[in-house]
Design an enzyme around this catalytic site. Sequence first.
Site, PDB file in Angstrom:
ATOM      1  N   SER A  15       1.032  -1.165   0.049  1.00 38.22           N
ATOM      2  CA  SER A  15      -0.077  -0.072   0.070  1.00 38.22           C
ATOM      3  C   SER A  15       0.808   1.167  -0.139  1.00 38.22           C
ATOM      4  CB  SER A  15      -0.995  -0.218   1.302  1.00 38.22           C
ATOM      5  OG  SER A  15      -1.688  -1.142   1.319  1.00 38.22           O
ATOM      6  N   THR A 190      16.072   5.014   7.433  1.00 41.79           N
ATOM      7  CA  THR A 190      16.547   4.466   6.130  1.00 41.79           C
ATOM      8  C   THR A 190      16.810   2.783   6.114  1.00 41.79           C
ATOM      9  OG1 THR A 190      19.026   4.663   6.537  1.00 41.79           O
ATOM     10  CG2 THR A 190      17.954   6.624   5.627  1.00 41.79           C
ATOM     11  N   LYS A 191      17.079   2.203   7.164  1.00 35.91           N
ATOM     12  CA  LYS A 191      17.415   0.893   7.250  1.00 35.91           C
ATOM     13  C   LYS A 191      16.377  -0.010   6.486  1.00 35.91           C
ATOM     14  CE  LYS A 191      20.357  -0.101  10.177  1.00 35.91           C
ATOM     15  NZ  LYS A 191      21.814  -0.063   9.736  1.00 35.91           N
ATOM     16  N   CYS A 383     -25.905   0.387 -11.543  1.00 36.45           N
ATOM     17  CA  CYS A 383     -25.797  -1.024 -11.658  1.00 36.45           C
ATOM     18  C   CYS A 383     -27.214  -1.647 -10.865  1.00 36.45           C
ATOM     19  CB  CYS A 383     -24.671  -1.744 -11.696  1.00 36.45           C
ATOM     20  SG  CYS A 383     -24.364  -3.219 -12.367  1.00 36.45           S
ATOM     21  N   HIS A 509     -21.642   1.183 -15.793  1.00 36.07           N
ATOM     22  CA  HIS A 509     -20.769   1.629 -14.608  1.00 36.07           C
ATOM     23  C   HIS A 509     -19.971   3.080 -15.135  1.00 36.07           C
ATOM     24  CE1 HIS A 509     -20.768  -1.385 -11.421  1.00 36.07           C
ATOM     25  NE2 HIS A 509     -21.136  -2.124 -12.727  1.00 36.07           N
ATOM     26  N   GLU A 511     -18.807   5.472 -13.931  1.00 41.09           N
ATOM     27  CA  GLU A 511     -17.468   5.745 -13.023  1.00 41.09           C
ATOM     28  C   GLU A 511     -16.067   5.422 -13.602  1.00 41.09           C
ATOM     29  OE1 GLU A 511     -19.566   3.262 -12.175  1.00 41.09           O
ATOM     30  OE2 GLU A 511     -18.926   1.878 -11.094  1.00 41.09           O
TER      31      GLU A 511
HETATM   32  N1  GLN Z   1     -25.709  -8.209  -8.970  1.00 40.24           N
HETATM   33  C1  GLN Z   1     -26.317  -7.347  -9.957  1.00 40.24           C
HETATM   34  C2  GLN Z   1     -26.154  -8.046 -11.192  1.00 40.24           C
HETATM   35  O1  GLN Z   1     -25.263  -8.931 -11.595  1.00 40.24           O
HETATM   36  C3  GLN Z   1     -25.719  -5.838 -10.386  1.00 40.24           C
HETATM   37  C4  GLN Z   1     -24.003  -5.974 -10.498  1.00 40.24           C
HETATM   38  C5  GLN Z   1     -23.372  -4.799 -10.215  1.00 40.24           C
HETATM   39  O2  GLN Z   1     -23.917  -3.913  -9.542  1.00 40.24           O
HETATM   40  N2  GLN Z   1     -22.292  -4.389 -10.873  1.00 40.24           N
HETATM   41  O3  GLN Z   1     -26.542  -7.683 -12.278  1.00 40.24           O
END
Ligand code: GLN
Length: 538
Positions: A15, A190-191, A383, A509, A511
């Site tokens: 991370s 730094t170790k 979704c 999606h 995003e």
């Molecule tokens: N579970 C839902 C499906 O498979 C929505 C999937 C999701 O939100 N990415 O259709």
Amino acid sequence: MRTKYVFVTGGVASSLGKGIVAASLAKLLQARGLRVTIQKFDPYLNIDPGTLNPYEHGECYVTEDGAETDLDLGHYERFLGVYTSKANNVTTGKIYNTVITKEREGAYLGKTVQIVPHITDEIKRRMLLLGKTGRFDVIITEVGGTVGDMESQPFVEAMRQLQWELPEEDFLSIHLTLIPYLRAAKELKTKPTQHSVQELQSLGVHPDIIVCRTEKSLTPELRRKIALFCNVKPGHVIQSIDAWSIYQVPLNLEQERLDQLVVNKLEIKGTHAPDLEALKSFLRRLRHPEKEVRIALVGKYVELQDAYKSILESFVHAGAANLCKVEVVSVSAEQVTADNAESLLGQMDGILVAPGFGERGQEGKICAVRFARESGIPFFGICLGMQMAVVEFARNVLGYADAATTEADPLTTHPVIDLMADQKTTTIKGGTMRLGAYRCHIAKGSLAYRIYGEEEISERHRHRYEFNNAYLEQIEAAGMKVSGCNPDTGLVEIVEIPSHPFFIGVQFHPELKSRPEHPNPIFDHFVKAAIARREARQ
Ligand code: GLN
């Protein structure tokens, strides 16, 4: 120009943000006019992260060509603004799968199949694959895990071999470490870095550049000490200091001359100083917001921020575009009920119901949708969030009390969200998913059309269930409109409620394609609607 290869390994701790450092370097090289891509090699045995729990691994990022990949690919795309593909994420599982399949086909002609050379040959083949396309000047390969882990050893071994097989000026190795600050001693230590570099060198890989993650600035003496003990040139120890935004990291690394060191070592001629104007202007907007809104993110993976990485980043992009600080408040879907929805969500300027899989949390999401629909608070469902909006509408407006998605209730008498007939016969997980980019046709005059400003868009998908078109007429007659459909299959992509100030649910999606300089239009308009809501209340 011959393709150049940069490898990024990590040490001391996980991370540290190897993905961000790799993406930042890529951004700087791209801003110098080079064609760059990044690929990630993950040491786990899963073929892809599609089957991993988001709690463990964060969000699964989906590419245009439908690969389920590590969330670092999201950073790569956001920083570079170019698409990655299946080839950009390789796991140990994929490597073994290829080698074992070849063995079964008899491709090794009776030889003993071994980690060296067969597994390492396959790793090297994949490390060089994108370079062979001729589409890139520089390929940056991020090696997942921490040097010294048993799991990542074959990757480091493949790197070691390439270090000698490639011309010296085509290969560069960067090692990212942590310089911890001990508060009690008021000292940077730094170790751990020395040990980590020793470990890498004992595996035969020599780092050209050491990037040190640190919360305090490294003094010249400290840099000299690290260089001395780690066997690199003094100027090749550079710091990556904690930044106020991940998008500031490329600028910090430019100041450290990381890109200059890289082009020098790789003998890349004729590039100009990085042109980072668009990024700088984005950062100025992000840094000086004039407004503020609060958005509820109703989801079931709220404990781990990385589970909704791309959604959170999309709000950063849309916030900057609107000079608005977007405070995203995580609301655990399982906690929302009809009784407490008002107290949990009533003060929000917008409600986003998140994607998700499985039944858990669905009832809470349905309560959140109902509250948003009835109170007029801007609503955005992604979704599963869109599917819940349809279920809520069917239950509370059409009066189908047991309406559901068959994912949660296979026996419902009103399967408003369901599998398509051809999906019902496949049992392999992942085999039935709609993955990657699909076209969507948008109805003129709709909210979606006002948002996107065009009739044909393309967004990425990752889901199994679909809006059940058998209910289309009834749902539309009752006031929820389908404003986006896939032109090839007729599958529903977007629903909205025109009588509500802002209510939109999308099966895809959005995003995944939001970028700092180009926020996704739905996020942009959702933030605008939230601003309007807040202003109307004040
Ligand atoms: N579970 C839902 C499906 O498979 C929505 C999937 C999701 O939100 N990415 O259709």
